[in-house]
Design a protein around this motif. Structure first.
Motif, PDB file in Angstrom:
ATOM      1  N   SER A   2      41.868  42.054  52.033  1.00 26.76           N
ATOM      2  CA  SER A   2      42.284  40.593  52.088  1.00 26.76           C
ATOM      3  C   SER A   2      41.007  39.646  52.348  1.00 26.76           C
ATOM      4  O   SER A   2      40.017  40.092  52.570  1.00 26.76           O
ATOM      5  CB  SER A   2      43.008  40.562  53.557  1.00 26.76           C
ATOM      6  OG  SER A   2      42.254  40.597  54.692  1.00 26.76           O
ATOM      7  N   CYS A   3      41.171  38.428  52.160  1.00 25.25           N
ATOM      8  CA  CYS A   3      40.067  37.285  52.101  1.00 25.25           C
ATOM      9  C   CYS A   3      39.622  37.444  53.432  1.00 25.25           C
ATOM     10  O   CYS A   3      38.181  37.159  53.484  1.00 25.25           O
ATOM     11  CB  CYS A   3      40.728  36.236  51.795  1.00 25.25           C
ATOM     12  SG  CYS A   3      39.502  34.880  51.449  1.00 25.25           S
ATOM     13  N   ALA A   4      40.222  37.672  54.519  1.00 18.65           N
ATOM     14  CA  ALA A   4      39.762  37.770  55.796  1.00 18.65           C
ATOM     15  C   ALA A   4      38.990  38.847  56.241  1.00 18.65           C
ATOM     16  O   ALA A   4      38.258  39.022  57.391  1.00 18.65           O
ATOM     17  CB  ALA A   4      40.860  37.636  56.936  1.00 18.65           C
ATOM     18  N   ARG A  17      32.245  36.733  57.757  1.00 16.87           N
ATOM     19  CA  ARG A  17      33.625  36.363  57.082  1.00 16.87           C
ATOM     20  C   ARG A  17      33.684  34.963  56.133  1.00 16.87           C
ATOM     21  O   ARG A  17      32.766  34.469  56.324  1.00 16.87           O
ATOM     22  CB  ARG A  17      34.671  36.041  58.200  1.00 16.87           C
ATOM     23  CG  ARG A  17      34.980  37.226  59.257  1.00 16.87           C
ATOM     24  CD  ARG A  17      35.932  36.921  60.383  1.00 16.87           C
ATOM     25  NE  ARG A  17      36.040  38.187  61.040  1.00 16.87           N
ATOM     26  CZ  ARG A  17      37.162  39.071  60.644  1.00 16.87           C
ATOM     27  NH1 ARG A  17      37.807  38.729  59.406  1.00 16.87           N
ATOM     28  NH2 ARG A  17      37.142  39.908  61.564  1.00 16.87           N
ATOM     29  N   ALA A  20      37.019  29.267  55.222  1.00 15.96           N
ATOM     30  CA  ALA A  20      38.450  28.981  54.939  1.00 15.96           C
ATOM     31  C   ALA A  20      38.246  28.489  53.495  1.00 15.96           C
ATOM     32  O   ALA A  20      39.304  28.820  52.760  1.00 15.96           O
ATOM     33  CB  ALA A  20      39.120  27.787  56.065  1.00 15.96           C
ATOM     34  N   THR A  22      36.539  28.965  51.111  1.00 20.66           N
ATOM     35  CA  THR A  22      36.016  30.174  50.316  1.00 20.66           C
ATOM     36  C   THR A  22      37.349  30.726  49.956  1.00 20.66           C
ATOM     37  O   THR A  22      37.744  31.323  48.783  1.00 20.66           O
ATOM     38  CB  THR A  22      35.030  30.901  50.816  1.00 20.66           C
ATOM     39  OG1 THR A  22      34.031  30.193  51.056  1.00 20.66           O
ATOM     40  CG2 THR A  22      34.831  32.264  49.850  1.00 20.66           C
ATOM     41  N   CYS A  23      38.109  31.121  51.013  1.00 19.44           N
ATOM     42  CA  CYS A  23      39.334  31.929  50.835  1.00 19.44           C
ATOM     43  C   CYS A  23      40.382  31.247  49.967  1.00 19.44           C
ATOM     44  O   CYS A  23      40.911  31.689  49.224  1.00 19.44           O
ATOM     45  CB  CYS A  23      40.020  32.114  52.210  1.00 19.44           C
ATOM     46  SG  CYS A  23      39.212  33.516  53.337  1.00 19.44           S
ATOM     47  N   SER A  24      40.501  29.718  50.247  1.00 20.90           N
ATOM     48  CA  SER A  24      41.142  28.902  49.399  1.00 20.90           C
ATOM     49  C   SER A  24      40.764  29.014  47.942  1.00 20.90           C
ATOM     50  O   SER A  24      41.793  28.956  46.957  1.00 20.90           O
ATOM     51  CB  SER A  24      41.219  27.511  50.127  1.00 20.90           C
ATOM     52  OG  SER A  24      42.084  26.676  49.191  1.00 20.90           O
ATOM     53  N   ARG A  27      41.691  32.291  46.237  1.00 18.97           N
ATOM     54  CA  ARG A  27      43.285  32.374  46.074  1.00 18.97           C
ATOM     55  C   ARG A  27      43.600  31.434  44.818  1.00 18.97           C
ATOM     56  O   ARG A  27      44.547  32.141  43.978  1.00 18.97           O
ATOM     57  CB  ARG A  27      44.181  31.985  47.144  1.00 18.97           C
ATOM     58  CG  ARG A  27      44.214  32.740  48.383  1.00 18.97           C
ATOM     59  CD  ARG A  27      45.220  32.432  49.326  1.00 18.97           C
ATOM     60  NE  ARG A  27      45.004  31.232  49.932  1.00 18.97           N
ATOM     61  CZ  ARG A  27      44.282  31.123  51.064  1.00 18.97           C
ATOM     62  NH1 ARG A  27      43.872  32.071  51.755  1.00 18.97           N
ATOM     63  NH2 ARG A  27      44.100  29.903  51.708  1.00 18.97           N
TER      64      ARG A  27
END
Length: 273
Positions: A2-4, A17, A20, A22-24, A27
């Protein structure tokens, strides 16, 4: 993973980590990355501008903007880390739809002045619909800006030359009617402004009228000063394709009105493309 999940960090560095954003971005970039992989592109160094454009083609609006931002960010990072030699997303841009002005329906304007009983509202309507003055222009008109001997109105705009409006007979008559009403209701006012309300005429700080004071009476009859101004400029554009002629009405947006009024003459110049 997972991105987390924690990323593998270089030796000697603690893992961190992803943020946020970067995770977006990951996706949003995942669908085109998956498509490229399924098409046999297993190395991001093989991704070209065409790949980026094809990934953006099926979607539009905010979704396209978000995906474009994600891909640009991804390849920018890869380039910075020297994992790719060139950034295929750097020069890709989205075509933004330009909303062109549209004229008001004739039945909206027919008999409009007859439905306005207040002399100030009638004058505001004429200044917008006939002379294309914005609410900002109208709010800051001074009594001294009206030259009765020549029937002209001087419009002062910050950082710009004084704009001279040559009043037609109807507008000048409405200006005189308003001045008579203004003097009748507030003979002792010290406000320097041409347009006043019961509040501004008696306020010792001498403020200009508010935007709402101009628009609210017009909205009752389905109008707005800004929209009337747009309609007036568009009407002018329908009778000319010379942007220099329109600059006196709308110096910053003359070409937009030319394109709206003459779409057949708005083809892009292949040399400038």
């Amino acid at each position: 993973m997972s991105c987390a999940a924690r990323l593998h960090a270089p030796v000697g560095h603690s893992p961190r980590r992803p943020s946020a954003p970067t995770c977006s971005y990951l996706r949003l970039a995942a669908p085109p990355l998956r498509t490229w992989y399924e098409d046999g592109v297993t190395d991001l160094r093989a991704v070209t501008r065409t790949h980026i454009e094809q990934a953006l083609e099926p979607i539009h609006g905010e979704a396209a903007k978000s995906r474009a931002t994600a891909l640009r960010s991804l390849f920018r990072v890869l380039k910075r880390e020297k994992l790719i030699f060139r950034d295929p997303a750097r020069t890709v841009s989205l075509t933004t739809a330009v909303v062109l002005p549209r004229p008001l329906a004739d039945d909206m304007l027919r008999g409009a002045l007859d439905r306005l009983s207040n002399p100030r509202d009638r004058l505001s309507f004429a200044l917008a619909a006939v002379h294309a003055l914005s609410t900002h222009d109208q709010r800051h008109l001074l009594l001294d800006d009206l030259d009765h001997s020549r029937a002209i109105l001087r419009v002062r705009r910050t950082g710009k030359p004084v704009h001279t409006v040559y009043l037609d007979e109807l507008t000048y008559r409405m200006a005189r009617q308003w001045l008579a009403e203004r003097h009748r209701r507030w003979p002792g006012t010290t406000s320097p402004y041409l347009l006043v309300t019961a509040h501004t005429a008696t306020d010792d700080t001498r403020p200009p009228v508010s935007i709402q004071a101009i628009n609210k009476p017009l909205r009752v009859h389905g109008h707005q000063a800004g929209r009337l101004r747009v309609d007036r400029i568009l009407n002018e554009a329908q009778h000319t394709d010379d942007p220099l002629h329109l600059i006196r009405l709308s110096p910053r947006t003359a070409m937009k009105y030319i394109h709206a009024a003459h779409p057949h003459r708005s083809q892009s110049d292949p040399i400038m493309s």
